[in-house]
Design an enzyme around this catalytic site. Structure first.
Site, PDB file in Angstrom:
ATOM      1  CG  LEU A 118      -1.961  -1.109   1.316  1.00  0.00           C
ATOM      2  CD1 LEU A 118      -2.730  -1.008   2.633  1.00  0.00           C
ATOM      3  CD2 LEU A 118      -2.915  -1.051   0.146  1.00  0.00           C
ATOM      4  N   GLY A 119       2.055   1.188   0.505  1.00  0.00           N
ATOM      5  CA  GLY A 119       2.893   2.383   0.556  1.00  0.00           C
ATOM      6  C   GLY A 119       4.158   2.130   1.353  1.00  0.00           C
ATOM      7  N   GLY A 150       6.966   4.231   4.075  1.00  0.00           N
ATOM      8  CA  GLY A 150       7.251   5.398   4.888  1.00  0.00           C
ATOM      9  C   GLY A 150       8.714   5.460   5.255  1.00  0.00           C
ATOM     10  N   GLY A 165       9.455   1.862   7.140  1.00  0.00           N
ATOM     11  CA  GLY A 165       8.984   0.550   6.717  1.00  0.00           C
ATOM     12  C   GLY A 165       7.917   0.615   5.654  1.00  0.00           C
ATOM     13  CG  ASP A 199       3.805  14.394   9.798  1.00  0.00           C
ATOM     14  OD1 ASP A 199       4.053  15.426   9.128  1.00  0.00           O
ATOM     15  OD2 ASP A 199       4.174  13.261   9.466  1.00  0.00           O
ATOM     16  CB  VAL A 258       1.667   0.435   4.720  1.00  0.00           C
ATOM     17  CG1 VAL A 258       0.257   0.143   5.228  1.00  0.00           C
ATOM     18  CG2 VAL A 258       2.353   1.447   5.620  1.00  0.00           C
ATOM     19  CE  LYS A 295       2.915   3.389   9.821  1.00  0.00           C
ATOM     20  NZ  LYS A 295       2.994   4.622  10.654  1.00  0.00           N
TER      21      LYS A 295
END
Length: 635
Positions: free
Chosen positions: A337-338, A340, A343, A464, A345, A360
């Protein structure tokens, strides 16, 4: 006219008055496993008696509030008598007052809680238009999904009061429903909505909601206002003299209007019985939890500071590493999914929880990541809000740390705004849809409500906020996520918030407040600044920080400097994806709110609650297809 309170056989009215010394908050009914013990007389000395259908009779259910206890005993007696005379079918045993409506009827009647049926939101749930063919009626279903005793107490107070009520200026109860963790009250549907919609434009529903409401708001004439005032007065006279009840939350938003503008008093969750002395003269009672609406609550009621109720915590689970591997198909890229800072996800199916999550995954050896992991778990475990991501579970092994959130099928907001961001493989969906003006307004309001909840309830600063940290569910409802930098708010000796120092300084370039970026100082006003940036990125479709722009224009406020004070130029900088369909007045209001949020002076910035009001006012302006404007590059 039916009286709400009557004396149980063998008890005198004076005895009831003597016991009615204080109004206590309602307590939840408890259900326990079935027993073979037969049902005893409700007047028996035993406090709790079981019947063969698991229902529990508790003669002191309302904690020494004899008025409500008398009404409860009589309701139970009617229930027992009906069983004896076979007027109840075994499957419909229900000691709670009011007709019973099935969950399937609620689900079908609201079209699976579609946004078009959305009517409003209260403290403990949302209200939807609900068609009920079996009753040949259209209702308004207030759906609670809050396990707290406070929410259950208000639910009981409301159905108990409305079941006893019968007056043309009091809302009619159509029924109620229990389903797992959901409680539903269904009232009659009022076609003209609440009175505040006719008085205050900023309270009106967004377009595409409120199916069936006559959302043509005309100026209320002098005669109409007098009729409404008289109608509400009649409702209160009936409550006080017939039902012997105090409403405790009379305000314009709790007055609904039918097609002919006849007012109906609603929202009886705080209703309390009137206390009288031995001579039958009313006297003031003391409530243990002070509640009401500021500005509407009587001064003698709000003498004491209202205690804050800790938000109920949602359960989360300790997951096994094998569940993570199986749920992500051994961390297969098709589920990615993505990525960061610390790490990746992955989409993660969790059959044991009957849920799909987003896992995550971080490496244990990264100590900096550990701090953010702990901050996120701590914050999300305390959180329970429709615009804050839900925590499903965690997993810690010798090599990995995993946080699992609820899965958001439409991914993060930035994927829908920026052409250079691609949908993640794990979302398994087509290219993202264009966000309309109304949808962007709804997202802006949802994120504002999430920040209000963080600041006022959890006393936490997110630190954030950005479009990449806002996820969207199937209906584009926004969920604030990524709480790795979350910090508890600091207060001085007088309970007033003050700035706190952080080290090291972290945040996202272009979104971080100047006092944080320069001096490491954070407060709730740091989130307010970031929200101002969020509004600009959401409605212009531009990034908060873009290295491809000239140095002076890399931050979005620098890029907008040339139109910052020229309202007639604002349409030029709107996202081209909006086309010419937007609100000219609404965009002025939004940019005004953003400028206030991004004031360099921390003390000059408004609170998030004030900002949310400004955004809601912007959302109330009519949307139109306007003449095309010449869009030009500002840099």
């Amino acid at each position: 006219m039916k009286k709400f309170f009557c004396c149980h056989k063998g008890e005198s009215s004076s005895g009831a008055v003597e016991a009615e010394e204080q109004t206590q908050p309602l307590q939840p009914v408890q259900l326990q496993p079935s027993s073979s013990q037969p049902v005893q007389d409700p007047q028996a000395s035993s406090r709790s008696v079981k019947d063969e259908n698991e229902a529990i009779f508790d003669e002191n259910l309302f904690d020494n509030n004899e008025g409500l206890n008398l009404a409860w005993r009589n309701l139970w007696k009617s229930y027992e008598d009906a069983k004896v005379t076979h007027r109840f079918v075994a499957a419909t045993h229900d000691p709670y007052p009011g007709p019973k409506i099935k969950w399937s009827e609620i689900f079908q009647g609201t079209l699976n809680f579609r946004n078009i049926n959305y009517l409003g939101r209260g403290n403990f749930g949302e209200v939807y238009r609900c068609d009920i063919p079996r009753l040949d009626k259209t209702g308004a279903a207030k759906v609670q999904n809050n396990p707290s005793e406070e929410a259950h107490a208000e639910f009981l107070a409301e159905i108990t009061t409305l079941h006893a009520a019968n007056h043309p200026n009091v809302i009619t109860l159509l029924g109620k429903c229990f389903h797992q963790d959901h409680r539903v009250i269904v009232y009659e549907f009022m076609h003209r909505g609440s009175l505040d919609h006719h008085l205050f434009p900023n309270t009106r529903l967004l377009r595409g909601r409120g199916r069936g409401l006559l959302q043509v708001y005309k100026v209320l004439s002098w005669t109409m206002r007098l009729r409404i005032a008289v109608g509400v007065a009649k409702a209160l006279v009936y409550l006080h003299e017939e039902l012997k009840m105090v409403h405790r939350d009379v305000k314009v938003s709790n007055v609904l209007l039918d097609k002919k503008f006849v007012p109906k008093l609603t929202d009886f969750g705080l209703a309390s019985c009137i206390v009288e002395d031995e001579n039958g003269v009313e006297k003031r009672s003391e409530i243990t939890l002070i509640k009401g609406t500021p500005g509407c609550t009587a001064p003698e009621t709000e003498e004491l500071e209202t205690p804050r109720v800790s938000p109920p915590r949602l359960p989360y689970f300790t997951l096994r590493w094998e569940e993570i591997l199986e749920g992500t198909q051994n961390l297969d890229n098709t589920n990615l999914l993505g990525e960061g800072n610390f790490g990746q996800v992955y989409r993660c199916n969790l059959p044991r929880l009957n849920q799909v999550g987003a896992a995550k995954i971080q490496k244990v050896e990264n100590e900096e990541a550990k701090t953010e992991f702990e901050a996120e778990i701590t914050t999300l475990h305390r959180a329970n809000h429709p615009n804050v991501i839900n925590l499903l579970g965690q997993c810690v092994t010798d090599e990995d740390r995993v946080i699992v959130y609820q899965f958001m099928p439409r991914g993060s907001l930035d994927h829908h705004l920026y052409a250079d961001t691609r949908p993640a493989p794990g979302l398994q969906q087509q290219r993202n849809a264009v966000l309309s003006w109304e949808r962007r307004m709804s997202i802006a309001l949802g994120v504002a409500e999430a920040l209000i909840y963080l600041h006022e309830e959890l006393k936490t600063v997110h630190r954030d906020l950005k479009v990449a940290n806002v996820l969207l569910d199937e209906d584009f409802v926004p969920k604030l996520t990524d709480f790795g930098l979350a910090t508890r708010m600091a207060h001085d000796g007088n309970g007033i918030e003050k700035q706190s120092q952080i080290d090291p300084i972290k945040g996202t370039m272009g979104c971080i407040a100047p006092e944080t970026e320069g001096s490491g100082l954070v407060s709730s006003k740091s989130d307010v600044y970031s929200y101002g940036v969020f509004l600009l990125t959401l409605f212009t479709g531009r990034k908060a920080f873009d290295r491809s722009r000239p140095v002076a224009s890399r931050k979005i406020n620098g890029w907008l400097m040339s139109v910052w004070t020229r309202e007639e130029y604002l349409p030029i900088v709107l996202d081209v994806a909006l086309g010419n369909t937007y609100s000219a007045e609404g965009i002025k209001r939004l940019f005004q709110a953003a400028r206030m949020c991004m004031d360099p002076n921390v003390l000059a910035r408004p609170t998030m609650r004030f900002v949310e009001t400004m955004v809601r006012q912007a959302a109330a302006y009519d949307v139109a297809t306007l003449p095309p404007v010449l869009r030009r590059d500002l840099v």
